[in-house]
Design an enzyme around this catalytic site. Structure first.
Site: not given
Ligand code: S3P
Length: 425
Positions: A20, A311, A384
């Site tokens: 992220s 996740d 995952r």
């Molecule tokens: C992420 C937010 C999450 C996560 C994804 C990465 C991000 O999704 O599941 O792997 O980098 O903002 P959501 O915000 O849609 O739940």
């Protein structure tokens, strides 16, 4: 890929950079003036998709083993791409870039792989349209491919139905281009990496409970960013350390931002022995994690903690399968719209390994404690899922054969090497 039971797990591992945070470093670096230098950038396929999209938008990005350098052109410096932007498998790329493209003076088309073309985009199309952008789903199914005609945007106050950092971030990024402040309220707080990093680049943001407000048209300045290790990747070695008899694993430099650390809280509530060492608190907090084999018991995972471990739920389901008693996961319907339908895929594959598991609308009920046996596992090309079953294989009798195992490249290219280094056969 065929994997088999190990005798134990021992040693130290340094986890690759947070996915992220790596995406955001490229995006915000592109919108800042000057050269942003990023160390410990995650060289996973998802983050490489973000780099390639911004290169197509006219941003020069140098990618070397030591660091990446993003030569930002300021908020209004992106150029119309000559090609369709390919977001690959990455929901973060697709949704966050849509927020940025909504504020541009040129149209863009973006798409991605088969999984991305099934994931819901209405959740960003609605707020970005309310701000004034024209976003169309080319096949009319509210999924990518999308065409985005940017516009002069208006600030809005948006209440999101889902706790999603991708939705929140898309709106905040569009808010950079709006004519007045923009705020987003979510049902529970989702990861706040955008807020932390945008602020360090010079944006003006304010958080009040689950509402974030951003002021438009800041002058973003290039930064030096050191990306912490990804707790979502560390999760596999946390699980391995807890589940494999006699194991002891030291995991270095893991990001422990409280909006991401639910796995630690739940693992400890299940009886997991995890010690935090060498904690650092400036910017994104980090720690080394010392994980030791533990007898786990079932738990309930629900409510506000869900976005902080969304996740990690597949690997938590593997932990639950090995814990005494029943684990109930609820409030996690979002699992159905990730890279795969992670509720159905976990139920199918854990059942194949002999686990008592039931899928529900918004989660799973798992009765643990019976020995697992090897099986053929269909990862559905979901990184995952592949990594969760690689961990299950460490304690399962016989051979576990993971189909599509190479999809770990999305978030953790060296996963199998690191797993091998720690394994004692
Ligand atoms: C992420 C937010 C999450 C996560 C994804 C990465 C991000 O999704 O599941 O792997 O980098 O903002 P959501 O915000 O849609 O739940």
């Amino acid at each position: 890929m065929e994997l088999k039971k190990v005798r134990s797990m021992h040693g130290e591992v340094t986890i690759p950079g947070d996915k992220s945070i790596s995406h955001r470093a490229v995006m915000f670096g592109a919108l800042a003036k000057g050269t942003t230098e990023v160390t410990n950038f995650l060289q996973g396929a998802d983050c490489l998709s973000t780099i390639s999209c911004f290169q197509k938008l006219g941003i020069e990005i140098e990618n070397t083993p030591a660091h990446i350098r993003i030569h930002g052109r300021g908020l209004h410096g992106l150029q119309a791409p000559v090609e369709i932007l390919d977001c690959g498998n990455s929901g973060t790329t697709t949704r966050l870039i849509s927020g940025i493209l909504s504020g541009q003076s040129f149209p863009t088309t973006l798409t991605g792989d088969a999984s991305i073309q099934k994931r819901p985009m209405r959740r960003i199309m609605e707020p970005l349209s309310l701000m004034g952008a024209d976003i169309q789903s080319i096949h009319g199914n509210d999924c990518a491919p999308l065409t985005i005609h940017g516009a002069s945007l208006h600030g809005i106050h948006y209440t999101s139905r889902v706790a999603s950092a991708q939705v929140k971030s898309a709106i905040l990024l569009a808010g950079l281009y709006a004519d007045s402040p923009t705020s987003v309220t979510e049902p529970t707080i989702s990861r706040n990496h955008s807020e932390i990093m945008l602020q360090s680049f010079g944006a003006s943001l304010h958080t009040d409970h689950t509402t974030v407000t951003i002021q438009p048209e800041p002058c973003l300045e290039a930064q030096k960013i050191n990306v912490p290790g990804d707790i979502s990747s560390a999760a596999y070695f946390i699980a391995a350390g807890l589940l494999v008899p006699g194991a002891e694993i030291l995991i270095h430099n893991v990001g422990i931002n409280p909006t991401r650390d639910g796995i630690l809280r739940v693992a400890q509530a299940m009886g997991g022995n995890i010690t935090l060492l060498n904690e650092k608190k400036d910017g994104e907090p980090t720690a080394d994690l010392l994980v030791r084999y533990s007898t786990l018991h079932g738990t309930v995972i629900e409510g506000d903690i869900i976005p902080t471990l969304i996740d990690e739920l597949p690997v938590l389901a593997v932990m639950a399968a090995c814990a005494e008693g029943t684990t109930v996961i609820r409030d996690a319907a979002e699992l159905r719209v990730k890279e795969s339908n992670r509720i159905d895929v976990m139920v199918e594959n854990l059942s194949a390994m002999g686990v008592e598991i039931e899928g529900t609308e918004d989660g799973m009920i798992i009765t643990g404690g019976k020995p697992l046996h090897g099986a053929i596992i269909d990862s559905k090309a979901d990184h995952r899922i592949a990594m969760s079953f690689a961990i299950a294989s460490l304690i399962a009798d016989g051979i576990t054969d993971i189909r599509g195992a190479e999809c770990v490249n999305i978030s953790y290219p060296s996963f199998y090497e690191d797993l091998k280094k720690l394994s004692v056969h």
